[in-house]
Design a protein around this motif. Structure first.
Motif, mmCIF file in Angstrom:
data_model
loop_
_atom_site.group_PDB
_atom_site.id
_atom_site.type_symbol
_atom_site.label_atom_id
_atom_site.label_comp_id
_atom_site.label_asym_id
_atom_site.label_seq_id
_atom_site.Cartn_x
_atom_site.Cartn_y
_atom_site.Cartn_z
ATOM 1 N N GLY A 197 -38.708 28.483 -38.729
ATOM 2 C CA GLY A 197 -37.377 28.672 -38.617
ATOM 3 C C GLY A 197 -36.625 27.724 -37.694
ATOM 4 O O GLY A 197 -35.532 28.072 -37.219
ATOM 5 N N ILE A 198 -37.134 26.423 -37.605
ATOM 6 C CA ILE A 198 -36.239 25.370 -36.654
ATOM 7 C C ILE A 198 -36.105 24.225 -37.689
ATOM 8 O O ILE A 198 -36.817 24.093 -38.613
ATOM 9 N N SER A 199 -35.562 23.167 -37.025
ATOM 10 C CA SER A 199 -35.040 21.953 -37.959
ATOM 11 C C SER A 199 -36.459 20.928 -37.841
ATOM 12 O O SER A 199 -37.427 21.221 -37.079
ATOM 13 N N ALA A 200 -36.489 20.237 -38.902
ATOM 14 C CA ALA A 200 -37.738 19.297 -38.973
ATOM 15 C C ALA A 200 -37.587 18.532 -37.781
ATOM 16 O O ALA A 200 -38.769 17.919 -37.334
ATOM 17 N N SER A 201 -36.510 18.039 -37.227
ATOM 18 C CA SER A 201 -36.480 16.694 -35.939
ATOM 19 C C SER A 201 -36.934 17.663 -34.744
ATOM 20 O O SER A 201 -37.776 17.243 -33.936
ATOM 21 N N SER A 202 -36.902 19.167 -34.691
ATOM 22 C CA SER A 202 -37.321 19.894 -33.452
ATOM 23 C C SER A 202 -38.567 20.002 -33.536
ATOM 24 O O SER A 202 -39.422 20.003 -32.704
ATOM 25 N N LEU A 203 -39.139 20.224 -34.862
ATOM 26 C CA LEU A 203 -40.498 20.316 -35.075
ATOM 27 C C LEU A 203 -41.195 19.011 -34.754
ATOM 28 O O LEU A 203 -42.452 19.103 -34.017
ATOM 29 N N SER A 204 -40.757 17.705 -35.201
ATOM 30 C CA SER A 204 -41.568 16.573 -35.033
ATOM 31 C C SER A 204 -41.600 16.335 -33.600
ATOM 32 O O SER A 204 -42.606 15.905 -32.862
#
Length: 228
Positions: A197-204
């Protein structure tokens, strides 16, 4: 015998708990600045969460008078917070012995880390001996929900990954379970981010910080040093 303890104090009245509950995707680390008179200022380090969300949460918190952004690096921001309440106003209805609470500040202990949770504080502390720890834990067991995670002697090693935040552990675990680290890769960064439930950039960013911490705790500490 010096001891290192990790524990949680679950009490909704502890400072900034309301802020943590408003920002479930963030990590809040609290430091108390006791050199500012009777009521210490708070230095709050916030990781993740948008600037606006954090600003709104601090502005709306009942126990925050004023706050100032004092530093920013990537997705981490540091705030100086002036409390709106005295110790008595903040905890008087929840802690029976306020004098005992103030006495803990002079005990033979150092609280090294305070992570603010939606229902209390998670802390790491150093205690001079078992008596100092028992005094501390007895007080909080009597006045709140106290849960001990680990008690070790000074110098005993921690398991790798112990310094990861909850969000970092969750990101690593989910990415691993979904096959993101397999060869060939079974789940993309975007797919794992959607699951969390987060953005790909935040996960990266979260995975990179977690991997860096694991490297620092394992490979980087190897001896002899790696050849240049």
């Amino acid at each position: 015998m010096r001891l290192v303890a990790e524990f949680e104090i679950r009490c909704d009245a502890l400072p900034l708990v309301e802020v943590a509950a408003t920002l479930p995707e963030t990590t809040l680390i609290l430091e108390l600045q006791f050199n500012h008179g009777g009521r210490p200022l708070f230095l709050v380090t916030v990781t993740d969460g948008s600037d606006r969300e954090v600003a709104n949460a601090l502005s709306d918190a009942y126990d925050v008078n004023e706050w100032t952004l004092v530093g920013e690096a990537g997705d981490t921001r540091r705030y100086q917070v002036l409390p709106a309440l005295s110790f008595e106003e903040q905890l008087g209805d929840h802690v029976d012995d306020l004098a005992g609470l103030e006495a803990l500040a002079t005990a033979d202990a150092i609280i090294e880390r305070i992570e603010v949770l939606p229902n209390g504080w998670r802390q790491t502390g150093w205690f001079a001996d078992r008596d100092a720890f028992d005094e501390f834990s007895t007080f909080w067991r009597r006045n709140a929900d106290f849960s001990l995670s680990r008690l070790t002697r000074d110098g005993e090693s921690k398991p790798p990954g112990d310094g990861l935040t909850d969000h970092q552990q969750e990101a690593l675990r989910t990415a691993y379970e979904m096959g993101h680290f397999e060869i060939p890769r079974q789940a993309s960064l975007e797919e794992v981010a959607t699951e969390l439930g987060i953005s790909a950039s935040s996960l990266s960013e979260r995975l990179r910080r977690a991997e860096t911490r694991l490297i620092e705790e394992t490979v980087a500490t190897a001896w002899p040093p790696l050849p240049e």
